[in-house]
Design an enzyme around this catalytic site. Structure first.
Site, PDB file in Angstrom:
ATOM      1  N   GLU A 226      35.943   1.222  72.563  1.00  0.00           N
ATOM      2  CA  GLU A 226      35.988   2.285  73.585  1.00  0.00           C
ATOM      3  C   GLU A 226      37.099   2.041  74.601  1.00  0.00           C
ATOM      4  OE1 GLU A 226      33.930   4.881  72.998  1.00  0.00           O
ATOM      5  OE2 GLU A 226      33.387   3.634  71.257  1.00  0.00           O
TER       6      GLU A 226
ATOM      7  N   ARG B 283      65.529   2.434  69.659  1.00  0.00           N
ATOM      8  CA  ARG B 283      66.706   3.180  69.204  1.00  0.00           C
ATOM      9  C   ARG B 283      67.611   3.577  70.365  1.00  0.00           C
ATOM     10  NH1 ARG B 283      65.862   6.933  65.534  1.00  0.00           N
ATOM     11  NH2 ARG B 283      67.391   8.290  66.446  1.00  0.00           N
TER      12      ARG B 283
ATOM     13  N   ASP C 135      71.912  12.055  71.077  1.00  0.00           N
ATOM     14  CA  ASP C 135      72.768  13.066  71.707  1.00  0.00           C
ATOM     15  C   ASP C 135      72.051  14.405  71.751  1.00  0.00           C
ATOM     16  OD1 ASP C 135      74.568  11.064  71.768  1.00  0.00           O
ATOM     17  OD2 ASP C 135      75.912  11.894  70.245  1.00  0.00           O
TER      18      ASP C 135
ATOM     19  N   PRO D 259      44.916   7.103  76.274  1.00  0.00           N
ATOM     20  CA  PRO D 259      44.944   8.570  76.421  1.00  0.00           C
ATOM     21  C   PRO D 259      45.036   9.009  77.885  1.00  0.00           C
ATOM     22  CG  PRO D 259      42.751   7.815  75.724  1.00  0.00           C
ATOM     23  CD  PRO D 259      43.667   6.636  75.661  1.00  0.00           C
TER      24      PRO D 259
HETATM   25  N1  4FN Z   1      42.723   6.025  71.957  1.00  0.00           N
HETATM   26  C1  4FN Z   1      40.981  11.589  74.148  1.00  0.00           C
HETATM   27  C2  4FN Z   1      39.880  11.470  75.019  1.00  0.00           C
HETATM   28  C3  4FN Z   1      39.104  10.348  75.000  1.00  0.00           C
HETATM   29  C4  4FN Z   1      39.351   9.299  74.100  1.00  0.00           C
HETATM   30  C5  4FN Z   1      40.419   9.421  73.238  1.00  0.00           C
HETATM   31  C6  4FN Z   1      40.746   8.318  72.266  1.00  0.00           C
HETATM   32  C7  4FN Z   1      41.759   4.051  70.915  1.00  0.00           C
HETATM   33  C8  4FN Z   1      40.552   2.438  72.390  1.00  0.00           C
HETATM   34  C9  4FN Z   1      41.312   4.594  73.352  1.00  0.00           C
HETATM   35  C10 4FN Z   1      44.650   8.075  72.229  1.00  0.00           C
HETATM   36  C11 4FN Z   1      45.581   9.081  72.369  1.00  0.00           C
HETATM   37  C12 4FN Z   1      46.877   8.802  72.752  1.00  0.00           C
HETATM   38  C13 4FN Z   1      46.987   5.307  73.146  1.00  0.00           C
HETATM   39  C14 4FN Z   1      41.245  10.543  73.261  1.00  0.00           C
HETATM   40  C15 4FN Z   1      46.306   6.457  72.836  1.00  0.00           C
HETATM   41  C16 4FN Z   1      44.992   6.736  72.458  1.00  0.00           C
HETATM   42  C17 4FN Z   1      47.218   7.479  72.979  1.00  0.00           C
HETATM   43  C18 4FN Z   1      43.955   5.656  72.330  1.00  0.00           C
HETATM   44  C19 4FN Z   1      40.688   2.990  70.982  1.00  0.00           C
HETATM   45  C20 4FN Z   1      40.236   3.538  73.378  1.00  0.00           C
HETATM   46  C21 4FN Z   1      41.546   5.160  71.951  1.00  0.00           C
HETATM   47  C22 4FN Z   1      41.484  13.747  75.314  1.00  0.00           C
HETATM   48  C23 4FN Z   1      43.306  12.462  74.346  1.00  0.00           C
HETATM   49  C24 4FN Z   1      41.704  13.608  72.881  1.00  0.00           C
HETATM   50  C25 4FN Z   1      40.360   6.011  71.502  1.00  0.00           C
HETATM   51  C26 4FN Z   1      41.852  12.834  74.169  1.00  0.00           C
HETATM   52  N2  4FN Z   1      48.406   6.962  73.360  1.00  0.00           N
HETATM   53  N3  4FN Z   1      40.101   7.135  72.403  1.00  0.00           N
HETATM   54  O1  4FN Z   1      41.600   8.513  71.413  1.00  0.00           O
HETATM   55  O2  4FN Z   1      44.225   4.505  72.583  1.00  0.00           O
HETATM   56  O3  4FN Z   1      48.258   5.660  73.458  1.00  0.00           O
END
Ligand code: 4FN
Length: 224
Positions: free
Chosen positions: A115, A153, A167, A88
């Site tokens: 986490e 893609r 496109d 995130p």
């Molecule tokens: N997520 C936010 C704030 C704090 C934590 C999270 C969250 C998966 C391992 C990361 C989340 C979103 C978009 C990976 C979210 C993404 C993830 C992603 C992700 C478990 C720790 C976690 C402020 C964004 C709401 C859990 C916000 N794109 N923690 O989701 O990996 O790629």
């Protein structure tokens, strides 16, 4: 293009390797996806790859060494691979970033659980953090699959002739509205111009609709 995916849930990736655009790219040998079960790089007999956070608090943290050993193994095959942590905290995945990534030979995608990973992995082992959007999800796997789909893609010859979607985003607009048979359904009629056979008028209509659609539904795309 080579994708190496570090994950605790390798089976999830059958969602994209069994059918669809990515599966076709694999069949045509235009891309390849190898998953790496992080547990195989655990340093204990219980196959743990996580531990309690220093400083206390809820949840568990993914340990450095299993991830670092796994990346070392991947680099034996792909020495120049770019390591992306789906997170995130990352830069937002956009069409433009997908296009940039599609020019690379090899990507390693690290999927977080619990986490997330020990910060020292991000400092030393990760080249780039990428996010698919601002919402909580349970793990990086779905994000990695979104990235793989959007990048795959864009690879030459993966889509074949059906590259209309690329496109349409290349001009930064939403798509124009689509219609198919029947001509009338529950009193809803296909716009006359689409039945006219006048291609110049059809093109102009679609362009105008795409612009109108974008203004109405996604003004933010035009602000950029
Ligand atoms: N997520 C936010 C704030 C704090 C934590 C999270 C969250 C998966 C391992 C990361 C989340 C979103 C978009 C990976 C979210 C993404 C993830 C992603 C992700 C478990 C720790 C976690 C402020 C964004 C709401 C859990 C916000 N794109 N923690 O989701 O990996 O790629």
């Amino acid at each position: 293009m080579q994708f190496d995916v570090i994950t605790l849930f390798p089976d999830m990736f059958s969602a994209i390797t069994n059918e669809g655009v990515v599966a076709r790219g694999i069949k045509k040998s235009l891309l390849s996806i190898d998953t790496w079960q992080l547990r195989e790089f655990s340093q204990n007999k219980y196959r743990n790859v996580d531990d309690k956070p220093y400083g206390g608090g809820a949840g568990m943290v993914m340990q450095v060494m299993p991830i670092r050993s796994c990346i070392k193994e991947i680099r034996k095959k792909s020495p120049k691979t770019q390591v992306i942590y789906l997170s995130p905290q990352g830069q937002k995945l956009t069409h433009s970033l997908a296009l940039q990534l599609s020019k690379l030979d090899s990507l390693t995608l690290l999927c977080g659980r619990y986490e997330g990973v020990d910060e020292r992995v991000i400092e030393q082992d990760v080249d780039m953090e990428v996010s698919i959007g601002d919402y909580v999800i349970s793990g990086g796997e779905l994000a990695a699959m979104v990235l793989i789909d959007s990048v795959s893609r864009l690879l030459p010859d993966v889509l074949g002739n059906q590259d209309s979607l690329n496109d349409s985003f290349a001009n930064g607009l939403l798509d124009y509205p689509h219609y198919t048979r029947p001509e009338v359904v529950d009193g809803q009629k296909v716009p006359d111009v689409l039945l006219s056979g006048h291609q110049a008028n059809i093109d102009a209509f679609r362009e105008a609709q795409a612009l109108k659609n974008t203004q109405k539904k996604r003004q933010d795309l035009l602000d950029k």
